[in-house]
Write an enzyme that holds these catalytic residues in place. Sequence first.
Site, short mmCIF file in Angstrom:
data_model
loop_
_atom_site.label_atom_id
_atom_site.label_comp_id
_atom_site.label_asym_id
_atom_site.label_seq_id
_atom_site.Cartn_x
_atom_site.Cartn_y
_atom_site.Cartn_z
CE LYS A 1 5.11 13.06 -5.54
NZ LYS A 1 4.08 13.35 -6.51
CB CYS B 1 5.04 8.95 -9.85
SG CYS B 1 5.20 10.28 -11.03
N1 SAJ Z 1 -3.05 1.49 -11.88
C1 SAJ Z 1 -3.62 0.22 -11.73
N2 SAJ Z 1 -4.82 0.10 -11.11
C2 SAJ Z 1 -5.49 1.19 -10.64
C3 SAJ Z 1 -4.91 2.48 -10.78
C4 SAJ Z 1 -3.69 2.60 -11.41
O1 SAJ Z 1 -3.05 -0.79 -12.15
O2 SAJ Z 1 -6.59 1.00 -10.09
C5 SAJ Z 1 -1.75 1.62 -12.56
C6 SAJ Z 1 -1.82 2.44 -13.84
O3 SAJ Z 1 -2.22 1.67 -14.93
C7 SAJ Z 1 -0.38 2.91 -13.96
C8 SAJ Z 1 0.05 3.11 -12.52
O4 SAJ Z 1 -0.88 2.37 -11.73
O5 SAJ Z 1 0.44 1.91 -14.56
C9 SAJ Z 1 0.10 4.53 -12.05
O6 SAJ Z 1 -1.00 5.28 -12.55
P1 SAJ Z 1 -1.81 6.36 -11.68
O7 SAJ Z 1 -2.87 6.93 -12.52
O8 SAJ Z 1 -2.23 5.75 -10.39
O9 SAJ Z 1 -0.72 7.46 -11.27
P2 SAJ Z 1 0.38 8.35 -12.05
O10 SAJ Z 1 1.70 7.66 -11.94
O11 SAJ Z 1 -0.06 8.78 -13.39
O12 SAJ Z 1 0.39 9.67 -11.09
C10 SAJ Z 1 0.66 9.54 -9.69
C11 SAJ Z 1 -0.43 10.30 -8.92
N3 SAJ Z 1 -0.37 9.94 -7.50
C12 SAJ Z 1 -1.47 9.54 -6.82
O13 SAJ Z 1 -2.54 9.39 -7.35
C13 SAJ Z 1 -1.27 9.25 -5.37
C14 SAJ Z 1 -0.23 11.79 -9.12
O14 SAJ Z 1 -1.15 12.53 -8.33
C15 SAJ Z 1 1.19 12.19 -8.75
O15 SAJ Z 1 1.42 13.59 -8.93
C16 SAJ Z 1 2.12 11.44 -9.69
O16 SAJ Z 1 1.95 10.04 -9.42
C17 SAJ Z 1 3.55 11.88 -9.42
O17 SAJ Z 1 4.07 12.69 -10.23
O18 SAJ Z 1 4.13 11.53 -8.38
#
Ligand code: SAJ
Length: 416
Positions: free
Chosen positions: A211, A265
């Site tokens: 995880k 996360c």
């Molecule tokens: N982000 C970027 N660039 C990108 C993608 C995301 O800057 O190309 C930023 C987003 O704006 C945000 C952050 O990253 O600030 C996180 O966003 P996210 O959509 O990547 O993830 P979360 O935090 O909403 O959810 C994640 C997910 N993990 C993965 O994709 C590996 C989700 O599946 C998990 O269940 C969740 O964390 C968790 O609960 O751990």
Amino acid sequence: MIVSVIGLGYIGLPTAAVLASSGVMVIGVDVNQNTLEIINQGKIHIVEPELDILVQSAVQSGYLKTTTEPEKADVFMIAVPTPFKCDHEPDLSYIESAAKAIAPVLEKGNIVILESTSPVGATEKMMEWMREERPDLAFPEFGNNKTQYDIAVAYCPERVLPGHVIRELVENDRIIGGVTTHCAKQARDLYKIFVEADCLITDCRTAELSKLVENSFRDVNIAFANELSLICDQLDINVWEMIKLSNRHPRVNILQPGPGVGGHCIAVDPWFIVNSAPNESKLIRTARLINDSKPDFILDKINQAVKLIAKKRSEIKIACLGLAFKPNIDDLRESPALNIAMQINLMKFNEVLLVEPNINQIPKGFDTNSTKLTSIENALKFVDIVVLLVDHIEFKAIDLSLLSGKQVVDTRGIWS
Ligand code: SAJ
């Protein structure tokens, strides 16, 4: 079968609702009386598509009941927060409280499953806390595959994406890590009730690390994109165009740079790995530092924009578009956009106009004399600088002619 879900937050409540809608009797436990009152009315205290409908029907049908004190059940699922302390050391106090709260009602044959994102070893620690409270019960032992124990214990991390939780709870593969293989098989039987994808069995330590690794993988990849944005800025190259072109290679898939990484996360979990193996986690730590330093780079860009305007700072009006931690949600937790807007609030501009279409009240901490929450149209009418912080759908639709004559800092590359 009765399942008790401890912690009715972003993960616990959807899980409870999905179980209840699959015909399982669910007792939801939360220490927050106010949360329970909202749920008992068939409503929800968080924003998540489709969840309100599920909760309403679960409560109305009597399959979902709530209480502040754990009651007897067959399965206990713990979904409480695991934040970190100031030094990035994981704070397991919520898991400890949950373990101690369920211990008095545990009975032979029960299954206890930890879902909270946790450092390696947390499931066994949780088991120790229950064992201390209930020396009369036999708990399994890691690495010993005997099947004689009273309480099965497993770790099954959630992996759902905010905004798509209900679909992903059902459609995503699950990792089921038992203290023993037999424990994992028992836990798998529960997940099979509502998970349509594969439920993959392993031990609890491997499940805990996988995880953390999933979110670290994403953090490291975002850090790569963010580092590219710094390099491109130095070399005067449009990073978004460059990434788009590089991604046309069949084996390259670079993520998008932005103002930093937020949420509860990805900005947190990698630290659990760094904390447990500091000398071995150089790349993971560096990625965290790169992503955490991105807001300062954006603030530098804003200061550069100020210098290009023939006005004193105290006469300049500035708009911040977006406060949430990612697009099209209302969640402000660990949001780099909110952090940047707060810093802008301290920069003594004439006026700061915040635009966040997903909330209707200005968040706490802003100086409301000089800062207002307003509509896109209002904000763009009067300001000298526009800072785009979140790529919400509403901002992508803006008529670009409204930006002409203004200094624009586009941290997401939607207008470039
Ligand atoms: N982000 C970027 N660039 C990108 C993608 C995301 O800057 O190309 C930023 C987003 O704006 C945000 C952050 O990253 O600030 C996180 O966003 P996210 O959509 O990547 O993830 P979360 O935090 O909403 O959810 C994640 C997910 N993990 C993965 O994709 C590996 C989700 O599946 C998990 O269940 C969740 O964390 C968790 O609960 O751990």
